[in-house]
Design a protein around this motif. Structure first.
Motif, PDB file in Angstrom:
ATOM      1  N   LYS A 128      -0.521  -5.969   1.127  1.00  0.00           N
ATOM      2  CA  LYS A 128       0.910  -6.060   1.334  1.00  0.00           C
ATOM      3  C   LYS A 128       1.152  -6.803   2.632  1.00  0.00           C
ATOM      4  O   LYS A 128       0.425  -6.600   3.610  1.00  0.00           O
ATOM      5  N   LEU A 129       2.182  -7.633   2.641  1.00  0.00           N
ATOM      6  CA  LEU A 129       2.448  -8.456   3.815  1.00  0.00           C
ATOM      7  C   LEU A 129       3.930  -8.468   4.136  1.00  0.00           C
ATOM      8  O   LEU A 129       4.768  -8.543   3.234  1.00  0.00           O
ATOM      9  N   ALA A 130       4.238  -8.410   5.422  1.00  0.00           N
ATOM     10  CA  ALA A 130       5.598  -8.590   5.913  1.00  0.00           C
ATOM     11  C   ALA A 130       5.517  -9.402   7.199  1.00  0.00           C
ATOM     12  O   ALA A 130       4.451  -9.518   7.820  1.00  0.00           O
ATOM     13  N   ALA A 131       6.631  -9.983   7.607  1.00  0.00           N
ATOM     14  CA  ALA A 131       6.668 -10.824   8.798  1.00  0.00           C
ATOM     15  C   ALA A 131       7.695 -10.293   9.781  1.00  0.00           C
ATOM     16  O   ALA A 131       8.660  -9.612   9.407  1.00  0.00           O
ATOM     17  N   ALA A 132       7.496 -10.621  11.062  1.00  0.00           N
ATOM     18  CA  ALA A 132       8.446 -10.206  12.094  1.00  0.00           C
ATOM     19  C   ALA A 132       9.799 -10.867  11.878  1.00  0.00           C
ATOM     20  O   ALA A 132      10.836 -10.314  12.250  1.00  0.00           O
ATOM     21  N   SER A 133       9.798 -12.052  11.275  1.00  0.00           N
ATOM     22  CA  SER A 133      11.038 -12.747  10.911  1.00  0.00           C
ATOM     23  C   SER A 133      10.740 -13.630   9.715  1.00  0.00           C
ATOM     24  O   SER A 133       9.589 -14.005   9.474  1.00  0.00           O
ATOM     25  N   SER A 134      11.753 -13.955   8.954  1.00  0.00           N
ATOM     26  CA  SER A 134      11.546 -14.777   7.765  1.00  0.00           C
ATOM     27  C   SER A 134      11.048 -16.165   8.159  1.00  0.00           C
ATOM     28  O   SER A 134      11.483 -16.731   9.165  1.00  0.00           O
ATOM     29  N   PHE A 135      10.160 -16.716   7.371  1.00  0.00           N
ATOM     30  CA  PHE A 135       9.618 -18.037   7.673  1.00  0.00           C
ATOM     31  C   PHE A 135       9.037 -18.662   6.414  1.00  0.00           C
ATOM     32  O   PHE A 135       8.736 -17.978   5.437  1.00  0.00           O
ATOM     33  N   THR A 172      10.901 -10.153   6.165  1.00  0.00           N
ATOM     34  CA  THR A 172      10.676  -8.878   6.848  1.00  0.00           C
ATOM     35  C   THR A 172      10.450  -7.733   5.863  1.00  0.00           C
ATOM     36  O   THR A 172      10.144  -6.617   6.278  1.00  0.00           O
ATOM     37  N   ALA A 173      10.598  -7.999   4.584  1.00  0.00           N
ATOM     38  CA  ALA A 173      10.341  -6.984   3.554  1.00  0.00           C
ATOM     39  C   ALA A 173       8.898  -7.118   3.059  1.00  0.00           C
ATOM     40  O   ALA A 173       8.338  -8.215   3.014  1.00  0.00           O
ATOM     41  N   TRP A 174       8.305  -6.007   2.657  1.00  0.00           N
ATOM     42  CA  TRP A 174       6.941  -6.039   2.136  1.00  0.00           C
ATOM     43  C   TRP A 174       6.894  -6.799   0.814  1.00  0.00           C
ATOM     44  O   TRP A 174       7.780  -6.655  -0.023  1.00  0.00           O
ATOM     45  N   GLN A 175       5.855  -7.566   0.612  1.00  0.00           N
ATOM     46  CA  GLN A 175       5.570  -8.150  -0.696  1.00  0.00           C
ATOM     47  C   GLN A 175       4.067  -8.086  -0.929  1.00  0.00           C
ATOM     48  O   GLN A 175       3.272  -8.098   0.000  1.00  0.00           O
ATOM     49  N   HIS A 176       3.702  -7.985  -2.202  1.00  0.00           N
ATOM     50  CA  HIS A 176       2.293  -7.912  -2.577  1.00  0.00           C
ATOM     51  C   HIS A 176       1.710  -9.325  -2.654  1.00  0.00           C
ATOM     52  O   HIS A 176       2.351 -10.257  -3.133  1.00  0.00           O
ATOM     53  N   VAL A 177       0.484  -9.464  -2.181  1.00  0.00           N
ATOM     54  CA  VAL A 177      -0.242 -10.739  -2.235  1.00  0.00           C
ATOM     55  C   VAL A 177      -1.560 -10.513  -2.959  1.00  0.00           C
ATOM     56  O   VAL A 177      -2.258  -9.520  -2.700  1.00  0.00           O
ATOM     57  N   PHE A 178      -1.891 -11.408  -3.864  1.00  0.00           N
ATOM     58  CA  PHE A 178      -3.161 -11.337  -4.588  1.00  0.00           C
ATOM     59  C   PHE A 178      -3.874 -12.676  -4.471  1.00  0.00           C
ATOM     60  O   PHE A 178      -3.292 -13.722  -4.736  1.00  0.00           O
ATOM     61  N   VAL A 179      -5.138 -12.651  -4.073  1.00  0.00           N
ATOM     62  CA  VAL A 179      -5.950 -13.860  -3.912  1.00  0.00           C
ATOM     63  C   VAL A 179      -7.094 -13.810  -4.918  1.00  0.00           C
ATOM     64  O   VAL A 179      -8.059 -13.070  -4.720  1.00  0.00           O
ATOM     65  N   PRO A 180      -7.040 -14.567  -6.039  1.00  0.00           N
ATOM     66  CA  PRO A 180      -8.165 -14.576  -6.983  1.00  0.00           C
ATOM     67  C   PRO A 180      -9.424 -15.075  -6.297  1.00  0.00           C
ATOM     68  O   PRO A 180      -9.395 -16.029  -5.519  1.00  0.00           O
ATOM     69  N   LEU A 181     -10.551 -14.445  -6.593  1.00  0.00           N
ATOM     70  CA  LEU A 181     -11.780 -14.761  -5.866  1.00  0.00           C
ATOM     71  C   LEU A 181     -12.723 -15.706  -6.578  1.00  0.00           C
ATOM     72  O   LEU A 181     -13.318 -16.573  -5.942  1.00  0.00           O
ATOM     73  N   ALA A 182     -12.925 -15.543  -7.889  1.00  0.00           N
ATOM     74  CA  ALA A 182     -13.998 -16.293  -8.544  1.00  0.00           C
ATOM     75  C   ALA A 182     -13.806 -17.793  -8.419  1.00  0.00           C
ATOM     76  O   ALA A 182     -14.728 -18.536  -8.135  1.00  0.00           O
ATOM     77  N   GLY A 183     -12.574 -18.262  -8.643  1.00  0.00           N
ATOM     78  CA  GLY A 183     -12.308 -19.682  -8.503  1.00  0.00           C
ATOM     79  C   GLY A 183     -12.358 -20.150  -7.067  1.00  0.00           C
ATOM     80  O   GLY A 183     -12.447 -21.336  -6.787  1.00  0.00           O
ATOM     81  N   LEU A 184     -12.305 -19.223  -6.142  1.00  0.00           N
ATOM     82  CA  LEU A 184     -12.315 -19.558  -4.725  1.00  0.00           C
ATOM     83  C   LEU A 184     -13.719 -19.817  -4.209  1.00  0.00           C
ATOM     84  O   LEU A 184     -13.951 -20.765  -3.464  1.00  0.00           O
ATOM     85  N   ALA A 185     -14.670 -18.985  -4.591  1.00  0.00           N
ATOM     86  CA  ALA A 185     -16.014 -19.096  -4.024  1.00  0.00           C
ATOM     87  C   ALA A 185     -17.126 -19.030  -5.058  1.00  0.00           C
ATOM     88  O   ALA A 185     -18.304 -19.123  -4.696  1.00  0.00           O
ATOM     89  N   GLY A 186     -16.806 -18.841  -6.344  1.00  0.00           N
ATOM     90  CA  GLY A 186     -17.832 -18.880  -7.378  1.00  0.00           C
ATOM     91  C   GLY A 186     -18.976 -17.919  -7.108  1.00  0.00           C
ATOM     92  O   GLY A 186     -18.803 -16.780  -6.678  1.00  0.00           O
ATOM     93  N   ASN A 187     -20.199 -18.401  -7.320  1.00  0.00           N
ATOM     94  CA  ASN A 187     -21.379 -17.552  -7.150  1.00  0.00           C
ATOM     95  C   ASN A 187     -21.661 -17.193  -5.705  1.00  0.00           C
ATOM     96  O   ASN A 187     -22.459 -16.300  -5.416  1.00  0.00           O
ATOM     97  N   PHE A 188     -21.021 -17.913  -4.757  1.00  0.00           N
ATOM     98  CA  PHE A 188     -21.192 -17.568  -3.348  1.00  0.00           C
ATOM     99  C   PHE A 188     -20.647 -16.183  -3.036  1.00  0.00           C
ATOM    100  O   PHE A 188     -20.962 -15.607  -1.985  1.00  0.00           O
ATOM    101  N   LEU A 189     -19.809 -15.634  -3.924  1.00  0.00           N
ATOM    102  CA  LEU A 189     -19.274 -14.294  -3.701  1.00  0.00           C
ATOM    103  C   LEU A 189     -20.375 -13.243  -3.636  1.00  0.00           C
ATOM    104  O   LEU A 189     -20.145 -12.149  -3.131  1.00  0.00           O
ATOM    105  N   ALA A 190     -21.551 -13.566  -4.135  1.00  0.00           N
ATOM    106  CA  ALA A 190     -22.668 -12.621  -4.079  1.00  0.00           C
ATOM    107  C   ALA A 190     -23.078 -12.320  -2.641  1.00  0.00           C
ATOM    108  O   ALA A 190     -23.788 -11.343  -2.390  1.00  0.00           O
ATOM    109  N   ALA A 191     -22.648 -13.148  -1.693  1.00  0.00           N
ATOM    110  CA  ALA A 191     -22.938 -12.910  -0.273  1.00  0.00           C
ATOM    111  C   ALA A 191     -21.658 -13.085   0.530  1.00  0.00           C
ATOM    112  O   ALA A 191     -21.494 -14.028   1.296  1.00  0.00           O
ATOM    113  N   THR A 192     -20.707 -12.165   0.321  1.00  0.00           N
ATOM    114  CA  THR A 192     -19.423 -12.216   1.008  1.00  0.00           C
ATOM    115  C   THR A 192     -19.521 -11.480   2.329  1.00  0.00           C
ATOM    116  O   THR A 192     -19.961 -10.331   2.383  1.00  0.00           O
TER     117      THR A 192
END
Length: 562
Positions: A128-135, A172-192
């Motif tokens: 979850k992420l929020a900011a001190a001011s909108s940006f 300034t309001a909370w929002q959910h963030v999701f970062v997909p991993l497999a397309g990001l680092a592939g097999n390198f995820l085996a050593a995160t």
């Protein structure tokens, strides 16, 4: 794109994501300098609350404080004292958002020593992420993971945070963030090694607050009908598995969407430049540069051959330009190199040049002769699960679609041959790319109502080469991409396609999560010469073995979007 022949007419300001390797992370976790090593290669998926509710936290990193599995290694003043009662309550990890700073939590043993974990079974990072001011963040504000790619050698694989935020903005309001991993680092995820949020730019942003940081097992459903929902419990990634398709998307073995971005690279014959000096070492060198310097996560390997009757070309071949055991051994060597040096890389093998050598019809369709050659290639190269098979290069003409059904029948026949050969060798289904039926593979309009049925239609992608104005993108392929898994196999500033059109394509494809491959990672393989070549020609008109690899203006533009 076909090679230029005399008399023939072949049919935002994003920061430079230069790939810099880090110092030995295990030795200096508190003093490392982190630079982005790969750009956005996954679908940007801003989450709504319903989608976020389906995420299942599996390994907590931060929840009202650091958990026992991580330690803090933030740098350049990136982490401020944790804040309580932020926007309605809760304790939050606070990121200063200073230029060059980073919020970083590394995985640790019970004694506090840095370790790596195997993250291949996770769908992504959630917080979850929020900011001190909108940006509205620039693409310099990135989030991702640090992975070990070789002994004592780690890199950060990250994506711009903006593409993961609702409306591309923080509030300034909370929002959910999701970062997909497999397309990001592939097999390198085996050593995160760590979780990272960093400001690569030069502008101070508002402080950011993070809560409930975790690795999650369930990928979110696609928003706004952009794609199918991956399996709730995807199988773990395995090097013995190929990617697969479902609905209008391509997936890694663990069920996370694949949205690779890359370039067209060339075999030992190098777009005709090296017919008389065929060098496996040079082809490897260029592949390495495309991946390590340019940041490609997906490659299309253009396979080039000439029929004995094409003496105007074969006279320059040494020893020959056949599709024979020697040539297939060279391609095998290139793929073995990719497997060892670039694990997780996907390679589309394209039956590229020439129509006579590959047995295509006069209109560029596959024939029985083409199918026989594919059977030969599958037997030799199908042992690599990361290779895809591109049936032909570009079915020609047929602008009114009158021959669509004939093209479809030819494609189904080729797919049947490939699937039969795989079955006889007990190989898993590889991804097979069938090309657009009209106008040199530009148009996919026929396929949504008439998809490939051979082999049950499994693991089929639909490849377009849209050298055209952006005004034609929807009718040629974006509309088809709503229901079919689409790959953009070639494009660039040639013919009717301008540089602005090309950049618009990359922007829209990135937003939609459609894989793409830009033309051409070469110094002399576009028509007119130089227009879509990503390398400056320092070969003195020759083969270019060991020439300096310097990006052209087009190459630099592509790099910005990878």
């Amino acid at each position: 794109m076909r090679m230029a022949r005399k008399g023939a007419q072949p049919p935002s300001n994003v920061p430079d994501p230069s790939a810099t390797l880090l110092p030995a992370w295990r030795r200096r976790p508190a003093r490392q300098r982190l630079l982005l090593a790969a750009a956005l290669i996954v679908t940007a998926i801003p989450l709504n609350d319903a989608a976020a509710a389906q995420l299942k936290p599996d390994l907590l990193i931060y929840e009202s404080g650091l958990t026992a599995v991580v330690r803090d290694s933030s740098f350049k003043g990136g982490r401020l004292p944790d804040t309580t009662s932020v926007v309605g309550g809760g304790r939050a990890a606070t990121f200063s958002n200073k230029p060059g700073s980073g919020l970083q939590f590394y995985f640790a043993s019970a004694s506090g020593s840095s370790i790596t974990i195997d993250a291949t079974g996770y769908a992504g990072l959630s917080f979850k992420l929020a900011a001190a001011s909108s940006f509205s963040p620039s693409d310099s504000l990135v989030v991702g993971v640090q992975v070990q790619v070789r002994a004592a050698e780690t890199v950060v694989r990250a994506v711009p945070l903006r593409g993961l935020l609702r409306n591309g903005a923080g509030t300034t309001a909370w929002q959910h963030v999701f970062v997909p991993l497999a397309g990001l680092a592939g097999n390198f995820l085996a050593a995160t090694a760590s979780f990272v949020l960093m400001n690569r730019g030069t502008v101070q942003g508002p402080s950011l607050y993070l809560q409930s940081i975790s690795l999650v097992r369930l990928a979110p459903p696609a928003c706004s009908g952009s794609g199918p929902t991956p399996s709730p419990r995807p199988p773990p990634a395995a090097s013995s598995q190929s990617l697969f398709t479902r609905g209008n998307a391509i997936f890694w073995p663990n069920g996370t969407r694949f949205s690779g971005r890359g370039v067209n690279v060339f075999d030992t014959r190098s777009c005709g430049a090296c017919r008389d000096r065929q060098s496996v070492a040079e082809a490897k060198r260029r592949i390495d540069f495309a991946v390590d310097n340019l940041g490609a996560s997906f490659l299309r390997l253009a396979l080039e051959a000439y029929a004995p009757t094409e003496t105007e070309f074969t006279q320059y071949c040494d020893p020959d330009c056949n599709i024979d055991s020697k040539y297939l051994a060279d391609i095998d060597a290139l793929l073995a190199h990719v497997k060892a040096r670039h694990p997780g890389m996907q390679v589309l093998l394209s039956a590229w040049q020439t129509k006579a050598a590959w047995g295509f019809s006069s209109r560029g369709w596959p024939t029985a002769a083409t199918n026989a050659l594919w059977s030969k290639l599958v037997e030799k190269l199908g042992k690599y699960p990361f290779v895809w098979f591109g049936v032909v290069n570009e079915p020609e003409s047929n602008s009114n679609g009158a021959q669509d059904s004939q093209v479809l029948a030819a494609m189904n026949s080729a797919v049947s041959t490939i699937r039969a050969k795989e079955a006889s060798l007990r190989q898993p289904d590889h991804i097979i790319a069938v090309q657009g039926t009209r106008e040199w593979a530009r148009s996919l309009a026929f396929y949504p109502a008439h998809p490939i049925t051979a082999g049950g239609g499994s693991s089929i992608v639909y490849e377009t080469h849209p050298y055209t104005s952006s005004s034609n993108f929807d009718r040629y392929f974006f509309t088809a991409a709503r229901t079919l898994p689409v790959v953009i196999g070639e494009f660039g500033p040639v013919q009717a396609m301008t540089t602005a059109d090309s950049e618009e394509l990359m922007r829209r494809a990135n937003a939609a999560g459609i894989p793409w491959l830009a033309w051409a990672f070469h110094q002399r393989c576009s028509y007119p010469e130089g227009t879509a070549d990503m390398l400056e020609d320092d070969s003195s008109g020759g083969c270019g073995v060991n020439m300096p690899l310097r990006l052209s203006d087009w190459g630099r533009r592509v790099k910005q979007f990878l």
